[in-house]
Design an enzyme around this catalytic site. Sequence first.
Site, short mmCIF file in Angstrom:
data_model
loop_
_atom_site.label_atom_id
_atom_site.label_comp_id
_atom_site.label_asym_id
_atom_site.label_seq_id
_atom_site.Cartn_x
_atom_site.Cartn_y
_atom_site.Cartn_z
N GLU A 245 58.11 10.18 -4.45
CA GLU A 245 56.51 9.71 -4.85
C GLU A 245 56.20 10.49 -5.91
O GLU A 245 54.48 10.61 -5.35
CB GLU A 245 55.95 10.18 -3.03
CG GLU A 245 56.97 8.71 -2.46
CD GLU A 245 55.77 9.00 -1.51
OE1 GLU A 245 55.14 7.41 -1.03
OE2 GLU A 245 56.07 9.84 -0.43
N HIS B 60 51.99 13.48 5.72
CA HIS B 60 51.85 12.09 6.52
C HIS B 60 51.29 12.43 7.91
O HIS B 60 51.98 11.92 8.89
CB HIS B 60 53.51 11.33 7.18
CG HIS B 60 54.15 11.01 5.23
ND1 HIS B 60 55.55 11.68 5.43
CD2 HIS B 60 54.14 10.51 4.23
CE1 HIS B 60 55.94 10.90 3.84
NE2 HIS B 60 55.07 10.81 3.40
N HIS C 173 51.44 4.27 6.51
CA HIS C 173 51.70 5.71 5.49
C HIS C 173 51.84 7.07 5.49
O HIS C 173 52.45 8.19 6.52
CB HIS C 173 52.37 5.07 4.48
CG HIS C 173 53.23 5.83 2.93
ND1 HIS C 173 53.47 5.86 2.13
CD2 HIS C 173 53.52 7.04 2.96
CE1 HIS C 173 53.44 7.10 1.59
NE2 HIS C 173 54.18 7.35 2.14
ZN LIG Z 1 55.19 9.35 1.64
#
Ligand SMILES: [Zn+2]
Length: 236
Positions: A76, A97, A166
Site C-alpha cells: 500500500e 487500521h 479498511h
Molecule cells: Zn491498509
Amino acid sequence: MTFDPLIDDLVSANHILCNEGIVDGFGHVSVRHPERPGRFLLSRSLAPAVVGHEDIMEFELDGEPVDARGRRAYLERYIHSEIYRARPDVHAIVHSHSAAIIPYAVTGAALRPIYHMSGFLGAGVPVFEIRDAAGADTDMLIRTPALGKALAGSLGSAAYALMRGHGSVAVGASIKQVVYRAIYAEVNASLQSQASRLGEITFLNEAEAKNAAATNDQVLERPWALWKARVAARNR
Ligand SMILES: [Zn+2]
C-alpha cells in the site's frame, strides 16, 4: 544517509504508533525526503514495532523504490506516493487500521472533534469509498497508483480521512504532528462512541477546533517525549 536524525524519528514513529495501539502487524508511517521533495522514506514491508534504520527505503513519487536491495516494499505504498504528489504541504503520513475509527468509516456517522486534543478534525473528515474508484470487486487495499490518487482526491485538503471498511490516513507537516494526529484521532473516535451512548454531543465549533489545533501544534514535543519514553521503558 546524511539525515540520520530524521531516520531516527521515523524509526521512533514506527515504534510509538505500535506502542500506542495505532498500528499492529499492519499499518505504516512515512516522511517526505528532506532534500528531494519528489521522494519519500518508508520502511520495507515489516511490522512497525520491529523496524530499524536499515529497513528504511527511499521511494519515488511513482511508488517505486530507488534502491530496493532485495527489500520488499509495502503493497500500500501508493497511499504515500500519491498523497505526497497531490499535497506539497504534507511531509509525513500515517496509514493504519486502528479499531475505534472503523465504525465511523462504515456507518456515515461523522467523526468530529469532541475535545481540544483533536481540533485538527474540525475541518471535516472525508470518507474514501473504494467502490467509487475501482468497483465492487477489490481486496480493499490501495495497491495501485490509480487507487492512491483516488484516495488523495478524497482526502482533499483535510488532515485525516477514513477509508470505508479498511482504516484511515493521517497527514501532517512533520513526523511529530502526524503521529499526534493518528493517536488523537483514535482517542477521539473512542470518546465520541462513548459519549454518543450518553446523549447528544456538543462538538467543538469550527473556531474552537481551529484555535485548539493551532495551540497544540506549538507543543508537539511534549507528547512525543512521553511516547518515546514509553517505548524505551518497554524495551528496558
Ligand atoms: Zn491498509
